[in-house]
Design a protein around this motif. Structure first.
Motif, mmCIF file in Angstrom:
data_model
loop_
_atom_site.group_PDB
_atom_site.id
_atom_site.type_symbol
_atom_site.label_atom_id
_atom_site.label_comp_id
_atom_site.label_asym_id
_atom_site.label_seq_id
_atom_site.Cartn_x
_atom_site.Cartn_y
_atom_site.Cartn_z
ATOM 1 N N LYS A 129 46.201 -19.603 49.776
ATOM 2 C CA LYS A 129 45.455 -19.122 50.934
ATOM 3 C C LYS A 129 43.972 -19.126 50.608
ATOM 4 N N LEU A 130 43.158 -19.441 51.598
ATOM 5 C CA LEU A 130 41.717 -19.470 51.377
ATOM 6 C C LEU A 130 41.195 -18.078 51.012
ATOM 7 N N SER A 131 40.323 -18.035 50.016
ATOM 8 C CA SER A 131 39.689 -16.787 49.585
ATOM 9 C C SER A 131 38.188 -16.989 49.522
ATOM 10 N N THR A 132 37.449 -15.957 49.864
ATOM 11 C CA THR A 132 35.986 -16.017 49.916
ATOM 12 C C THR A 132 35.389 -15.137 48.836
ATOM 13 N N ARG A 133 34.302 -15.616 48.217
ATOM 14 C CA ARG A 133 33.627 -14.834 47.193
ATOM 15 C C ARG A 133 32.922 -13.613 47.809
ATOM 16 N N ILE A 134 32.887 -12.515 47.046
ATOM 17 C CA ILE A 134 32.061 -11.346 47.364
ATOM 18 C C ILE A 134 30.970 -11.295 46.311
ATOM 19 N N TYR A 135 29.717 -11.201 46.759
ATOM 20 C CA TYR A 135 28.582 -11.279 45.854
ATOM 21 C C TYR A 135 27.939 -9.930 45.610
ATOM 22 N N ASP A 136 27.365 -9.782 44.446
ATOM 23 C CA ASP A 136 26.565 -8.606 44.106
ATOM 24 C C ASP A 136 25.098 -8.992 44.230
ATOM 25 N N ASP A 137 24.615 -9.001 45.449
ATOM 26 C CA ASP A 137 23.258 -9.471 45.715
ATOM 27 C C ASP A 137 22.687 -8.634 46.841
ATOM 28 N N SER A 138 21.355 -8.548 46.876
ATOM 29 C CA SER A 138 20.721 -7.786 47.941
ATOM 30 C C SER A 138 19.866 -8.639 48.855
ATOM 31 N N GLY A 139 19.945 -9.944 48.781
ATOM 32 C CA GLY A 139 19.096 -10.675 49.709
ATOM 33 C C GLY A 139 19.261 -12.161 49.708
ATOM 34 N N SER A 140 20.332 -12.746 49.191
ATOM 35 C CA SER A 140 20.441 -14.188 49.206
ATOM 36 C C SER A 140 21.446 -14.649 50.227
ATOM 37 N N GLU B 141 37.542 -15.996 59.583
ATOM 38 C CA GLU B 141 36.926 -17.037 60.396
ATOM 39 C C GLU B 141 35.428 -16.780 60.568
ATOM 40 N N GLY B 142 34.641 -17.777 60.279
ATOM 41 C CA GLY B 142 33.190 -17.644 60.360
ATOM 42 C C GLY B 142 32.537 -17.605 58.991
ATOM 43 N N ASP B 143 33.329 -17.424 57.917
ATOM 44 C CA ASP B 143 32.762 -17.425 56.572
ATOM 45 C C ASP B 143 32.184 -18.795 56.243
ATOM 46 N N ASN B 144 31.121 -18.787 55.457
ATOM 47 C CA ASN B 144 30.506 -20.024 54.991
ATOM 48 C C ASN B 144 31.481 -20.738 54.055
ATOM 49 N N MET B 145 31.771 -21.991 54.338
ATOM 50 C CA MET B 145 32.733 -22.740 53.532
ATOM 51 C C MET B 145 32.266 -22.911 52.092
ATOM 52 N N ARG B 146 30.946 -22.844 51.868
ATOM 53 C CA ARG B 146 30.433 -22.988 50.509
ATOM 54 C C ARG B 146 30.691 -21.725 49.680
ATOM 55 N N GLN B 147 31.160 -20.642 50.345
ATOM 56 C CA GLN B 147 31.490 -19.428 49.617
ATOM 57 C C GLN B 147 32.958 -19.377 49.202
ATOM 58 N N ILE B 148 33.740 -20.391 49.586
ATOM 59 C CA ILE B 148 35.170 -20.381 49.274
ATOM 60 C C ILE B 148 35.377 -20.412 47.759
ATOM 61 N N HIS B 149 36.242 -19.541 47.273
ATOM 62 C CA HIS B 149 36.605 -19.530 45.848
ATOM 63 C C HIS B 149 37.833 -20.420 45.701
ATOM 64 N N TRP B 150 37.585 -21.689 45.316
ATOM 65 C CA TRP B 150 38.640 -22.689 45.367
ATOM 66 C C TRP B 150 39.728 -22.452 44.326
ATOM 67 N N LYS B 151 39.383 -21.906 43.192
ATOM 68 C CA LYS B 151 40.408 -21.671 42.162
ATOM 69 C C LYS B 151 41.426 -20.635 42.647
ATOM 70 N N THR B 152 40.925 -19.542 43.204
ATOM 71 C CA THR B 152 41.829 -18.527 43.723
ATOM 72 C C THR B 152 42.622 -19.061 44.914
ATOM 73 N N SER B 153 41.953 -19.838 45.764
ATOM 74 C CA SER B 153 42.619 -20.404 46.933
ATOM 75 C C SER B 153 43.763 -21.324 46.514
ATOM 76 N N ALA B 154 43.526 -22.127 45.465
ATOM 77 C CA ALA B 154 44.563 -23.037 44.983
ATOM 78 C C ALA B 154 45.729 -22.273 44.363
ATOM 79 N N ARG B 155 45.413 -21.195 43.666
ATOM 80 C CA ARG B 155 46.455 -20.415 42.988
ATOM 81 C C ARG B 155 47.327 -19.655 43.987
ATOM 82 N N THR B 156 46.716 -19.095 45.035
ATOM 83 C CA THR B 156 47.454 -18.272 45.992
ATOM 84 C C THR B 156 47.978 -19.052 47.199
#
Length: 292
Positions: A215-226, A198-213
């Motif tokens: 359950k809602l799933s959120t992306r984890i990024y390899d970034d240092s400042g975005s 709860e509180g995750d940005n909805m634009r980060q939702i990984h819809w393909k994984t969410s549809a397959r499982t």
């Protein structure tokens, strides 16, 4: 601290016997007494030379972990290195704030490593004051102390505290976040997914994984400042008390280090951009450690 030699009781007895034997030699003129006195003095000299070389050649270093939290024990690693390529060093002891570590033998060109448990009771800067390097080698007649140089200062972060219903993060529509968080990362920046929180940005939702499982799933990024990730709302947490707020924020950052998720922090005038890099999260923890 200057090099110091402490004489043991056995050393005092040895010196006393040598003096008595020397006086006896002078009074008696007996060659055997002279030879015995010379042997004892030579033995003492050899002990001093060997013991001094043994302790002087040892190189001691310390390694602190990246993360040290108040009231949580951590391991301080102590290393003794023998730079000599031919002769071992023996019976080296290192006492760190009264906690002794024994290094029986360090072979030529090798390093011996041990650890000792430590903890600090408060956040902020700390320094280990008393560090002694000493040895009774070779005959336990004397203990030789040698100074250890080096920076033993360290920062203890606030004690992590799990939230009890507090809202830790800024909402995505919070005006304080506008303009400070850049665009969301591209699809190719994704390094994994995790269950939606709860509180995750909805634009980060990984819809393909969410549809397959299912359950809602959120992306984890390899970034240092975005823009992916969440921002700790330290300013709001401080309304409930400073120390508790700092501990809650420390818990959130610690969890993000373990999970690899990006996180940022908003606290008054200071804003730390969202980052997945551990070095940036350690900077946030250091800010919490010295927060006034």
């Amino acid at each position: 601290m200057k090099p110091v030699i402490r004489v043991h009781r056995s050393g005092i007895v040895y010196i006393g016997v040598s003096i008595v034997l020397g006086v006896l030699s002078i009074n008696s003129g007996n060659n055997f007494h002279y030879l015995a006195t010379a042997a004892m003095l030579g033995f003492m000299l050899a002990s001093g030379v060997a013991g001094r070389r043994n302790i002087r050649v040892a190189e001691v270093s310390f390694e602190f972990p990246d993360e040290i939290y108040a009231d949580i024990p951590f391991l301080l690693f102590v290393e003794v290195r023998n730079p000599n390529r031919r002769v071992p060093i023996y019976l080296i002891e290192v006492k760190v704030d009264g906690k002794p570590l024994m290094f029986p033998v360090v072979n030529p060109g090798e390093t011996s490593r041990q650890s000792v448990a430590f903890s600090f009771s408060s956040r902020g800067g700390h320094r280990i004051e008393e560090v002694l390097l000493y040895s009774v080698y070779p005959f336990n007649l004397f203990t030789r102390y040698w100074p250890i140089e080096g920076d033993l200062s360290v920062t203890a972060f606030p004690t992590p505290l799990k939230p009890a219903g507090e809202q830790l993060y800024l909402r995505t529509d919070d005006e304080r976040l506008n303009g400070k968080s850049s665009r969301l990362q591209a699809e190719e920046d994704t390094i994994g997914v995790r269950p939606y929180v709860e509180g995750d940005n909805m634009r980060q939702i990984h819809w393909k994984t969410s549809a397959r499982t299912g359950k809602l799933s959120t992306r984890i990024y390899d970034d240092s400042g975005s823009g992916g990730g969440k921002v700790i709302d330290l300013e709001r947490l401080l309304l409930g008390g400073k120390e508790r707020a700092l501990s809650l924020a420390a818990h959130a950052i610690r969890e993000s280090i373990l999970s690899g998720e990006p996180v940022g922090m908003q606290g008054g005038e200071a804003f730390f951009p969202i980052s997945a890099a551990k070095k940036d999260k350690l900077i946030m923890l250091e800010r919490l450690a010295f927060y006034e």
